[in-house]
Design an enzyme around this catalytic site. Structure first.
Site, PDB file in Angstrom:
ATOM      1  N   HIS A  72       0.830  -1.201   0.000  1.00  0.00           N
ATOM      2  CA  HIS A  72       0.000   0.000   0.000  1.00  0.00           C
ATOM      3  C   HIS A  72       0.868   1.256   0.000  1.00  0.00           C
ATOM      4  CE1 HIS A  72      -3.904  -1.983   1.726  1.00  0.00           C
ATOM      5  NE2 HIS A  72      -3.485  -2.519   0.596  1.00  0.00           N
ATOM      6  N   TYR A 200      -9.076   4.945   8.070  1.00  0.00           N
ATOM      7  CA  TYR A 200      -9.260   5.239   9.496  1.00  0.00           C
ATOM      8  C   TYR A 200     -10.368   6.285   9.588  1.00  0.00           C
ATOM      9  CZ  TYR A 200      -4.753   2.962  10.427  1.00  0.00           C
ATOM     10  OH  TYR A 200      -3.724   2.051  10.527  1.00  0.00           O
ATOM     11  N   PRO A 292      -3.484  -0.284  19.036  1.00  0.00           N
ATOM     12  CA  PRO A 292      -3.281  -0.810  17.680  1.00  0.00           C
ATOM     13  C   PRO A 292      -3.375   0.229  16.555  1.00  0.00           C
ATOM     14  CG  PRO A 292      -5.445  -1.436  18.497  1.00  0.00           C
ATOM     15  CD  PRO A 292      -4.730  -0.780  19.641  1.00  0.00           C
ATOM     16  N   LYS A 296       1.841  -0.706  15.350  1.00  0.00           N
ATOM     17  CA  LYS A 296       3.281  -0.693  15.618  1.00  0.00           C
ATOM     18  C   LYS A 296       3.772  -1.880  16.457  1.00  0.00           C
ATOM     19  CE  LYS A 296       4.339   3.011  13.405  1.00  0.00           C
ATOM     20  NZ  LYS A 296       4.693   2.681  12.029  1.00  0.00           N
ATOM     21  N   TYR A 384       4.057   6.590  10.159  1.00  0.00           N
ATOM     22  CA  TYR A 384       3.229   5.436   9.783  1.00  0.00           C
ATOM     23  C   TYR A 384       4.057   4.357   9.077  1.00  0.00           C
ATOM     24  CZ  TYR A 384      -1.098   3.051   8.394  1.00  0.00           C
ATOM     25  OH  TYR A 384      -2.113   2.141   8.242  1.00  0.00           O
TER      26      TYR A 384
HETATM   27  C1  PHB Z   1      -4.959  -4.836  10.818  1.00  0.00           C
HETATM   28  O1  PHB Z   1      -4.906  -5.062   9.595  1.00  0.00           O
HETATM   29  O2  PHB Z   1      -5.347  -5.691  11.626  1.00  0.00           O
HETATM   30  C2  PHB Z   1      -4.572  -3.489  11.295  1.00  0.00           C
HETATM   31  C3  PHB Z   1      -4.087  -2.564  10.391  1.00  0.00           C
HETATM   32  C4  PHB Z   1      -3.764  -1.292  10.824  1.00  0.00           C
HETATM   33  C5  PHB Z   1      -3.942  -0.952  12.149  1.00  0.00           C
HETATM   34  C6  PHB Z   1      -4.385  -1.889  13.055  1.00  0.00           C
HETATM   35  C7  PHB Z   1      -4.711  -3.166  12.624  1.00  0.00           C
HETATM   36  O3  PHB Z   1      -3.644   0.302  12.554  1.00  0.00           O
END
Ligand code: PHB
Ligand code: APR
Length: 390
Positions: A72, A200, A292, A296, A384
């Site tokens: 990505h 997000y 989460p 990280k 990120y």
């Molecule tokens: C996930 O794909 O489980 C995932 C991805 C990004 C995040 C948290 C979890 O910030």
């Protein structure tokens, strides 16, 4: 029994370390309290920094990852019904990888099976002794028998609920902690992801994250109260709530289906300092937990283990203890930057039940600023994708 490095915990941190040491000709034994079947099935996050991908390739466990991963170049933030894309690649020069951390656990276990690494599964009552002396040792029970392993060093890779951190005297250990007033309810479903990149979402009903494991398997999360019981969430209830939190065009494209897994995880920030006590070295979740938001956790564990392996190799090859002595400070510098970012991303994207109207307005302004200013987007992007190794 005797070994050079006794490793407590066979999660990603312990298995990465055992692999790095094995390749350098250093002996290690891993003590893990669960069964291999349990470890292989455990569902985790799914986002890897390039540094973590590089490490997996360096240690020869990247073949399936390179075949199956999704790359990505960007990520979206949605708020007030709008979508804003952050071009990670253009802003930071790097991309992120989507590949289930559960798959990494499997790849590491396969590699260790092939290499014949001694891993003791279902090791009960593991305890650590003599940490400040010359010959630390590990005791455990297996099949009703007591075992004792004398080591040069012990690596505490046994996660947040492990015993290693507890073996550091309370007057030595400092802990820093923040518990958030919410958790994440996650589901996995055999449906195509709603968007080709992650979204997000900050919504008045609460945060929601659209992520994925592959082009046919989606993972979605909803902010819920920390005490929420996943059993109260039928699939229908989950999908309806998720749709309510997504921008209308995204909600319209959502493909729903039966969930394969559904669970609630609390959100916590936690750091234990120092990460070394005598001949014990903590790595991964044993020393720190991040919420989460930003994924990280495993990436930080991989960075710790890279530093620890480097320090142990230097010690065994040249007798130089400088890297071992600097281990804790070196890790913590990186850990605190990731802590700050994970806390900030959480603060930016979630609805805090006790936020004042002023704080809520300031959050909305920050979202507008971060997504519209190049400087704002860059600060998000470079954290990120993962900060450089120091
Ligand atoms: C996930 O794909 O489980 C995932 C991805 C990004 C995040 C948290 C979890 O910030
Ligand atoms: N004795 C032996 N093993 C133990 C003990 C114990 N007393 N306590 C815990 N363990 C084992 C657990 O069963 C687990 O397999 O230690 C392991 C710790 O693994 P993780 O919790 O996955 O922690 P870590 O290896 O540091 O992984 C860091 O990776 O998958 C991600 O989200 C995860 O953020 C985490 C990151």
């Amino acid at each position: 029994m005797r070994t050079q490095v006794g490793i407590v915990g066979g999660g990603p941190a312990g298995l990465l370390l055992a692999r790095l040491l094995g390749l350098a000709g250093i002996e290690a034994i891993v003590l893990e309290r669960r069964t291999p079947e349990y470890l292989r099935a455990r569902i985790r996050a799914g986002l890897l920094e390039q540094g973590t991908v590089d490490l997996l390739n360096e240690i020869g466990v990247g073949a399936r990852l390179n075949r199956e991963r999704l790359i990505h170049d960007g990520v979206e933030l949605a708020f007030d019904g709008q979508r804003r894309r952050i071009d990670l690649k253009a802003l930071s020069g790097k991309s992120v990888t989507i590949y289930g951390q559960a798959e990494i656990q499997n790849d590491l276990m396969d590699a260790h099976e092939a290499a014949g690494t001694p891993i003791v599964y279902e090791a009960e009552d593991v305890s650590l002794h003599g940490l400040t002396g010359e010959t630390p040792h590990l005791r455990y029970r297996k099949g009703g028998k007591q075992h004792d392993i004398t080591c040069d060093f012990i690596a505490g890779c046994d996660g947040f609920h492990g015993v290693s951190r507890e073996a550091i005297p309370p007057d030595v250990l400092r802990v820093y902690e923040k518990v958030y007033p919410f958790g994440w309810l996650g589901i996995l479903s055999e449906t195509p992801p709603v968007n080709h990149e992650l979204i997000y979402n900050n919504h008045e009903r609460g945060f929601a994250l659209c992520t994925m494991r592959s082009l046919t398997r989606s993972r979605y999360y909803l902010q819920v109260s920390a005490e929420e019981d996943a059993a109260h969430w039928s699939d229908d209830r989950f999908w309806t709530e998720l749709k309510g939190r997504l921008p209308p065009d995204v909600a319209a494209g959502l493909v729903t289906g039966p969930s394969i897994e559904k669970s609630v995880a609390p959100l916590r920030s936690f750091v234990a300092e120092p990460m070394r006590h005598g001949r014990l070295f903590l790595a991964g979740d044993a020393a720190h937990i991040v919420p989460p938001t930003g994924a990280k956790g495993l990436n930080l564990a991989a960075a710790d283990v890279r530093f620890l392996a480097e320090a142990l190799v230097a010690h065994y090859k040249t007798g130089n203890a400088q890297l071992l002595d600097g281990y804790s400070a070196r890790c913590l510098a990186r850990v605190w930057k990731a802590q700050r970012f994970s806390w900030w991303m959480t603060s930016l994207t979630h609805r805090f039940p006790d936020a004042s109207p002023f704080e809520r307005r300031a959050q909305a302004a920050e979202l507008a600023y971060i997504t519209s200013s190049k400087a704002g987007q860059t600060t998000l992007a470079e954290n990120y994708v993962g900060l450089p190794f120091a």
